[in-house]
Structures are given as structure tokens and as C-alpha cells.
Design a protein around this motif. Structure first.
Motif, short mmCIF file in Angstrom:
data_model
loop_
_atom_site.label_atom_id
_atom_site.label_comp_id
_atom_site.label_asym_id
_atom_site.label_seq_id
_atom_site.Cartn_x
_atom_site.Cartn_y
_atom_site.Cartn_z
N GLU A 35 0.83 -1.21 0.00
CA GLU A 35 0.00 0.00 0.00
C GLU A 35 0.86 1.25 0.00
OE1 GLU A 35 -2.64 -0.43 3.33
OE2 GLU A 35 -4.28 -0.98 2.01
N ALA A 36 1.96 1.23 0.78
CA ALA A 36 2.84 2.39 0.83
C ALA A 36 3.50 2.64 -0.51
CB ALA A 36 3.90 2.19 1.92
N VAL A 58 9.87 2.74 0.07
CA VAL A 58 8.92 3.36 -0.85
C VAL A 58 9.56 4.44 -1.71
CG1 VAL A 58 6.99 2.90 0.70
CG2 VAL A 58 8.21 5.06 0.89
N ASP A 59 10.81 4.80 -1.45
CA ASP A 59 11.45 5.82 -2.27
C ASP A 59 11.63 5.35 -3.70
OD1 ASP A 59 11.53 7.64 -0.27
OD2 ASP A 59 13.59 7.22 0.35
N ASP A 60 11.76 4.05 -3.89
CA ASP A 60 11.96 3.51 -5.24
C ASP A 60 10.66 2.96 -5.82
OD1 ASP A 60 11.74 1.45 -3.48
OD2 ASP A 60 13.29 0.19 -4.40
N ALA A 61 9.55 3.60 -5.47
CA ALA A 61 8.25 3.13 -5.97
C ALA A 61 8.24 3.19 -7.49
CB ALA A 61 7.12 3.98 -5.40
N PRO A 71 4.81 1.15 11.08
CA PRO A 71 5.19 2.12 10.04
C PRO A 71 6.11 1.48 9.02
CG PRO A 71 6.40 2.52 12.08
CD PRO A 71 5.36 1.49 12.39
N VAL A 72 5.94 1.89 7.78
CA VAL A 72 6.75 1.35 6.70
C VAL A 72 7.95 2.25 6.49
CG1 VAL A 72 6.77 0.69 4.27
CG2 VAL A 72 4.69 0.43 5.63
#
Length: 482
Positions: free
Chosen positions: A210-211, A282-285, A276-277
């Protein structure tokens, strides 16, 4: 028709008339002349006619000149060249009709070094002119190539953007499907008692997915027709009843919540919060990372569902086994109750008969010895005792006497004396006594010892008065006490 033009009559300076003559047809050389010939003629090509004409008063021969427009007169018999005016209409017509000589870039004649220098200058000019033309053409080609490259880059960029948008849309669709399946699998796992550690692992993987989706730029993230899982979970919680809603939840400082001494109050479970994720996740989404995360969630979801299905199957089997055992127990209890009732009925059935006066129809036999007659409940218990005896010794029990009628008791008393009870008082007359053989009739044998250890389980016992050392020891006599 002749192509010669008439030349008008001309007067001499002396006023004398000259006879008319036919104009000469100029002849133009058809090709380049020898340089040496051009040098001898002082760089002037000579136009010649078929027949040179001689003036009567001067005797000169006239040849029209191509490059000067004048006629060259040659006095007859002198060998000298004289120039005369040819500015007449006929001469101009001849010059106009004559084929023009081939133009040359360099004049003919001159020294070899001059001609080489002139050729070099021409070559330099030609090269410079060619370079200028080439440079202009190259610049124009570069501009066209740059325009084509820009158009190609723009088209490629648009294609890449469209492909990226499709990849993002597909990845987000996979993520939504995986998250939805994960939510359902977690509910199934909780209901099927799946290991909480595996459920927590699936929860963490779903949160990370989800993140990753939420970390996509808004300009490329498609609209997601999905509510959050937190809302889904809150929507599935059971609503509080009226009584529970009306009663306020006690706080920690409420005196009502203070337990009595020696008791411990149950702590109120804290609200669960999702872990918490990490931002590094998530920086490399990107579509690739989202697809990988969705694949991980799908694999864990399948594992949870498989485990839940196995747990449900095992629970169903255990429940079926429990139900079967309960049914068997109920059946056994029913049968036991029926048997007990039957035995009670059998016991009651002989109470109306006097000792030794029981009819054969009211008695029951055993399977291995047709001579045996007992009260039916005693006969049933003896069947069970014999089965155990066969398992221990491999042979049926040996029976020498069972029910004894009143007449039989009289005969026994007559033959054995005090060893037989008074007629009308013996247990043999009620159908509940047995005299055994086959080793049981003697104290100290293996068979007798086995009977002492096992007969009580089947309600058969050795009476105290028949024990060794008693007033009337009889190892063979056993009675049913059920």
C-alpha cells in the motif's frame, strides 16, 4: 534556296562603282583550334567563306572576324593583312548566322606557367565555391536532421510515457487485487486459527505494498476504486448492543474498576496500530517494485489460505470424530441402558419362581455348551467371561454344573451329603451358580489364579464361604452377583 545574303553594292572612295558580288558564307570552326594556330592569328579566330572575294579597286581579300565584328582584308599579291570595317547589315547577318565558337574559361595561348597559375586560381575558386555550397547544404541538412531527431525524440518520449502509464496502471491493478485478497485471507486465517506470526507477516507485506502505491507521483497514479483496509476493518466490526452502548466504559481512575484485594483487573486491550513502513522501501516506488511486492503479498496470501483450508479440514475431521465418538458413546450408553434394563428384567423374571422350580423357557444357555442353563443375565456375563478366558488360554471354560432343579438338588444331597445344600436353598436352584472344571476347580492352579484376577470384571465372584480355609472350601463354585 540559298542561305547567302546579298551584299549591297558599295562605292569606292574614288566614286567608282564596283560590280555587285555574292556575300561569302562564313565558316566557323566546329572544334577547338590548335593553340599554336591561335597564337599565330593573335588570339583572333578567323571566319572564312567558301571563296574569298577581292575588291576590284584594291585587290584585297575580306574575311569577317568573329570576335571583333570587323572584316579583315588581305591585299591581293601582298601577303599582308588589313582590317576593314564590316559594320554592315550583311556582315552582321553573317556573324549572327555563323555557329558560335565554344567558350573557354581560360584564353588560349600564353606560357605554360601562366596557364598553370590560371588553372590553380580556377581550381581554388571552384573549391571555395564548392565548400560554400557544401557548408550551406550541410547546415541545412543538419537543421533538417535536428528537426527530425527532435520529432523522433518527442514521439519516443510520448511512447515511453504511454508505456509507463500502462505499466503503472497494470501494477496498481495487481496491487489492489493483492490487497483485497490479503484482507480476505487474513479474516479467513483468524477464523481458522492460523499462526499469528504468519498473519503478521502478511499484514506487514500488505502495508508495504500500500505504501509503494501511495508513493507513486499523483500525475501517474490512477484513480483507485478502493476504500482503505482500515475502513474495511472498521466496517466489519460488530456493533455494540444497546445495553453496551448505554453503559460507559470505566476508566482507570474510576473507583468501580478497582478490584478487590487479591484480584487482578483485566487490562483493556490497546488499539492495534499498523507498523510504520520504512521510507527506504517506498522511495523507489515503480511499476517493477509494486509488481514484486504484489507477488510477495499474493504468495503469502496463498500460503495463509492453504493453511486456513488445512486447519478447517482438520477441525472438520476432529469435529466429525468427536461427533462420531459422541454418537458411539451415546449408542453404547443406550445399549448399556437397554442391557441393564434387560438384565433387571431378567433378574425380576425369576423372582416369581421357587428355588429349583424355574422352567427351562425362562432360562438361557451359552454358545459353547448346550447343557448349561442360567438366568439370562448370568448367561450373558458368562459369555463375556469365556471370551476373555479363551484369549488367555486358547480354550473354552469347562462347566460341570449350572442350574439345578429341586429334584436334582435332592439327588445331590443324597449322594454328596453336606457338600450339597439343603434342597430349596441352593444358589444353583436360582440359576446364578456355576461349578467349573478344567483346572479352575483346584486352588493354586493358573486357571484358578486367573479367575481370581478377572472374574470380578464380569460380575462373577468366588464366595467367601468357598475360599480355602473356610468351613466349606470349594474352588470350583462361582456365583453371578450382577
Amino acid at each position: 534556296m540559298s542561305d547567302r545574303l546579298p551584299i549591297p553594292a558599295r562605292r569606292s572612295r574614288g566614286g567608282k562603282h564596283v560590280a555587285p558580288r555574292t556575300a561569302a558564307t562564313p565558316v566557323v570552326p566546329s572544334g577547338p583550334r590548335d593553340d599554336r594556330t591561335a597564337a599565330r592569328t593573335d588570339h583572333t579566330p578567323v571566319v572564312t567563306g567558301p571563296t574569298p572575294r577581292t575588291y576590284a579597286d584594291t585587290g584585297a581579300t575580306v574575311r569577317p572576324s568573329v570576335d571583333t565584328g570587323t572584316a579583315v582584308g588581305v591585299p591581293a599579291g601582298t601577303g599582308t593583312t588589313a582590317r576593314v570595317s564590316a559594320d554592315t547589315g550583311a556582315t552582321r547577318a553573317v556573324l549572327h548566322r555563323a555557329p558560335r565558337a565554344r567558350a573557354h574559361i581560360l584564353p588560349r595561348g600564353g606560357s605554360m606557367s601562366a596557364r598553370v597559375a590560371q588553372g590553380a586560381v580556377v581550381a581554388v575558386l571552384a573549391i571555395g565555391l564548392g565548400g560554400t555550397v557544401t557548408a550551406a547544404a550541410s547546415a541545412k541538412g543538419e537543421e533538417q536532421q535536428a528537426a527530425l531527431t527532435a520529432e523522433a525524440d518527442q514521439a519516443t518520449g510520448q511512447a515511453h510515457a504511454a508505456a509507463h502509464a500502462r505499466a503503472v496502471d497494470q501494477a496498481v491493478g495487481l496491487a489492489d487485487d493483492a490487497i483485497e485478497a490479503s484482507t480476505a485471507a487474513q479474516t479467513e486465517g483468524q477464523q481458522a486459527a492460523v499462526d499469528t506470526a504468519r498473519l503478521a507477516e502478511l499484514q506487514a507485506a500488505t502495508d508495504r505494498l500500500e505504501a509503494l502505491v501511495d508513493a507513486l507521483p499523483e500525475d501517474v497514479r490512477p484513480e483507485r476504486e478502493r476504500t482503505s483496509r482500515a475502513a474495511d476493518r472498521s466496517g466489519t466490526e460488530a456493533p455494540a448492543t444497546t445495553d453496551e452502548a448505554a453503559e460507559p466504559t470505566p476508566t482507570a481512575t474510576d473507583p468501580a474498576t478497582q478490584g478487590t484485594p487479591g484480584t487482578t483487573a483485566s487490562p483493556t486491550p490497546a488499539a492495534t496500530t499498523e507498523a510504520p513502513v520504512e521510507r527506504a522501501d517506498v522511495d523507489d516506488a515503480s511499476p517493477a517494485t509494486i509488481r514484486d511486492a504484489a507477488a510477495e503479498v499474493s504468495a503469502l496470501t496463498d500460503e495463509i489460505r492453504t493453511t486456513a483450508e488445512a486447519n478447517r479440514t482438520a477441525a472438520a475431521a476432529a469435529q466429525a470424530q468427536a461427533d462420531a465418538e459422541a454418537a458411539a458413546a451415546a449408542e453404547a450408553a443406550r445399549v448399556a441402558a437397554e442391557q441393564a434394563a434387560q438384565r433387571a428384567a431378567w433378574k425380576q423374571s425369576l423372582l416369581g419362581y421357587a428355588n429349583g422350580k424355574i422352567p427351562a423357557a425362562a432360562l438361557c444357555g451359552v454358545s459353547w455348551d448346550s447343557a448349561v442353563q442360567l438366568r439370562c443375565d448370568a448367561a450373558e456375563a458368562l459369555e463375556q467371561l469365556n471370551a476373555a478366558y479363551v484369549a488367555a488360554f486358547g480354550t473354552n471354560m469347562s462347566i460341570s454344573d449350572s442350574y439345578r432343579s429341586y429334584a436334582g438338588q435332592v439327588a445331590c444331597r443324597r449322594t454328596k451329603g453336606w457338600l450339597c445344600a439343603t434342597p430349596g436353598t441352593s444358589n444353583h436352584g436360582t440359576g446364578v451358580a456355576i461349578d467349573f472344571g478344567g483346572g479352575i476347580e483346584s486352588f493354586g492352579t493358573t486357571q484358578y489364579a486367573w479367575m481370581k484376577s478377572n472374574a470380578d470384571q464380569f460380575s462373577w465372584t468366588h464366595p467367601s464361604w468357598a475360599e480355602r480355609g473356610s468351613s466349606k472350601p470349594e474352588a470350583w463354585h462361582w456365583e453371578y452377583v450382577g
